[in-house]
Design an enzyme around this catalytic site. Sequence first.
Site, PDB file in Angstrom:
ATOM      1  N   LYS A  36     -31.097  -8.692  95.073  1.00  0.00           N
ATOM      2  CA  LYS A  36     -29.839  -9.195  95.630  1.00  0.00           C
ATOM      3  C   LYS A  36     -29.699  -8.807  97.098  1.00  0.00           C
ATOM      4  O   LYS A  36     -29.393  -9.635  97.941  1.00  0.00           O
ATOM      5  CB  LYS A  36     -28.663  -8.662  94.814  1.00  0.00           C
ATOM      6  N   GLU A  86     -38.276  -0.273  94.835  1.00  0.00           N
ATOM      7  CA  GLU A  86     -39.472  -0.668  94.076  1.00  0.00           C
ATOM      8  C   GLU A  86     -39.856  -2.112  94.369  1.00  0.00           C
ATOM      9  O   GLU A  86     -41.031  -2.424  94.602  1.00  0.00           O
ATOM     10  CB  GLU A  86     -39.221  -0.496  92.568  1.00  0.00           C
ATOM     11  N   GLY A 103     -26.933  -7.497  87.010  1.00  0.00           N
ATOM     12  CA  GLY A 103     -28.366  -7.753  86.874  1.00  0.00           C
ATOM     13  C   GLY A 103     -28.797  -8.016  85.443  1.00  0.00           C
ATOM     14  O   GLY A 103     -29.603  -8.912  85.178  1.00  0.00           O
ATOM     15  N   ARG A 104     -28.270  -7.244  84.504  1.00  0.00           N
ATOM     16  CA  ARG A 104     -28.694  -7.393  83.110  1.00  0.00           C
ATOM     17  C   ARG A 104     -28.070  -8.609  82.440  1.00  0.00           C
ATOM     18  O   ARG A 104     -28.361  -8.897  81.282  1.00  0.00           O
ATOM     19  CB  ARG A 104     -28.375  -6.123  82.328  1.00  0.00           C
ATOM     20  N   GLU A 126     -27.564   0.271  79.370  1.00  0.00           N
ATOM     21  CA  GLU A 126     -27.015   0.344  80.717  1.00  0.00           C
ATOM     22  C   GLU A 126     -25.543  -0.064  80.705  1.00  0.00           C
ATOM     23  O   GLU A 126     -24.752   0.407  81.529  1.00  0.00           O
ATOM     24  CB  GLU A 126     -27.808  -0.555  81.665  1.00  0.00           C
ATOM     25  N   HIS A 160     -46.152  -0.767  59.820  1.00  0.00           N
ATOM     26  CA  HIS A 160     -47.293   0.135  59.671  1.00  0.00           C
ATOM     27  C   HIS A 160     -47.231   1.295  60.651  1.00  0.00           C
ATOM     28  O   HIS A 160     -48.238   1.946  60.914  1.00  0.00           O
ATOM     29  CB  HIS A 160     -48.597  -0.654  59.824  1.00  0.00           C
ATOM     30  N   LYS A 211     -32.248   7.657  91.961  1.00  0.00           N
ATOM     31  CA  LYS A 211     -32.732   6.835  93.067  1.00  0.00           C
ATOM     32  C   LYS A 211     -32.417   7.484  94.414  1.00  0.00           C
ATOM     33  O   LYS A 211     -33.237   7.482  95.335  1.00  0.00           O
ATOM     34  CB  LYS A 211     -32.098   5.451  92.982  1.00  0.00           C
TER      35      LYS A 211
END
Length: 559
Positions: free
Chosen positions: A210, A216, A272-273, A358, A389, A509
């Site tokens: 944004k 990152e 964002g999510r 979040e 399994h 961060k």
Amino acid sequence: MKKTIKPLTQLPAWKALAANHRQMEKRPLRKLFTDDPKRGERLTVEAVGLYLDYSKNRITDKTLQLLVQLARESNLGGRIDAMFHGDKINLTENRAALHVALRAPKSDMFIVDGENVVPRVHAVLEKMTTFSNEVRSGKWKGYTGKRITSVINIGIGGSDLGPVMAYEALKHYSDRGITFLFVSNVDGTDFAEATHDLDPAETLFIVSSKTFTTLETMTNAESARDWLVNGLGGDRKAVARHFVAVSTNETRVSAFGIDPTNMFGFWDWVGGRYSMDSAIGLSTMLAIGPEHFHEMLKGFREMDEHFRNAPFEVNMPILMGLLSVWNNDFLGAQTVAVLPYEQYLKRFPAYLQQLTMESNGKHVTFDGREVDYQTGPVYWGEPGTNGQHSFYQLIHQGTRLIPCDFIAFAHSLTPMGRHHDILLANVFAQAEALAFGKTPAEVKAEGTPTALVPHKVFEGNRPSNVIMADRLTPKVLGSLVALYEHSVFTQGVIWNIDSFDQWGVELGKVLAQKIVPELEASTTPTLAHDSSTNALIRRYRNGNKAHAARHPPTKRRQG
């Protein structure tokens, strides 16, 4: 906004639920089903292509009545209206949370700060459609005139988890002539492996940030730019034909070398999510095409309308949210296992981890008071039958209560002999086994030696939901994601927390930004962290020095 008269645990419905829980301890699922032979048909709800069987939860009709009463006492209806009206329900950031506008038809109105945002949403969708058609048809050419055969989405968090989940989920519908890859981790291995066998002349990068400042994402984007320019003879003009941006910061996008006309915008009222159906979904549209993308939006929209209008008693997202509150706060469950019996949904549990944790991983209420109850549980999972399994042993016979969401489809997108019958038999069997288990008497009746009987007993009484649809289509995926979005919102309203901020991601961060120059300093920095962090920084720096001493850089011979 919610008008709280009393703290959550002082509400009449909460107190009544606590008493109901004490009664429920004496009524296991076996007894509930014996007493009500029609329970499995009755405690279900069907909406917008999804069928929810919630009968295997440890509840009675009275429990459901009290949960609905709790929703009303928590002003859930008012909060739903506030969200759809564009009110700034994200209080700590003073923002609306209007992701529902992303899938609204052109005729709808969603108002933010006095403006109907729907025309802007559709302008971006139309721009995405034009671009996607050009890339998919081969009309869009790279710098050397070659068509694009590889697309790499660079983002992190919601700018990665949504696109990669949607791509994997809808891969059946994707253009197999284009390879789609996703880079999110700042670990250089992620980028190196993604680009290992690619031709820069045929590669397109989508950089999703944004602000165009995310550490990152921009670190990976800068490495991608270097990789591209070096691979195409060193001309920086190549960037404009191989990079597009999903951002709101035109100045930084342009400075990076991306043509601003190839910037796709989104808005601060979209978290964002909650953004996979915005321009963040550009890679999804490129993969499946605009028509299928709009079908996905239709699935979102239909679930939105169901959530907004259906009575609480038959409202699928509200029921799932209330059951999660019941399992979390009254039964003491700390986690939820999401178990899709569909290989295409292999990334769905990872996507839900961000959406749920979040959103509701909060320890204070809207007004800053410490909560005295549990909020968001841990979400996790893997596709079936693989998980059977590995971790199902703990779900069936462990000491922790783990509610499960089983997700299944009546028809396979890739039919192959008996595979799908066997797959679905496992869904139904696992839900049945968790609910009813196997008693010592039943184990003994099988001729089991006495010493082994305790080891083969299954306590049962372990809750689960089964969510079914006809098949995994773009529309069904949209409905499924919206189902969980609104379930998360419902839980947040009950807990009186802000489901739309995420301050918890900030501290680490900020500290990392301080430590990076300390790691990279050419001279020994003065460290002011705790003794552990200082020692780790020194160890890292000393290790780098030792490595450099053993492996001095070699001079390139001049040609």
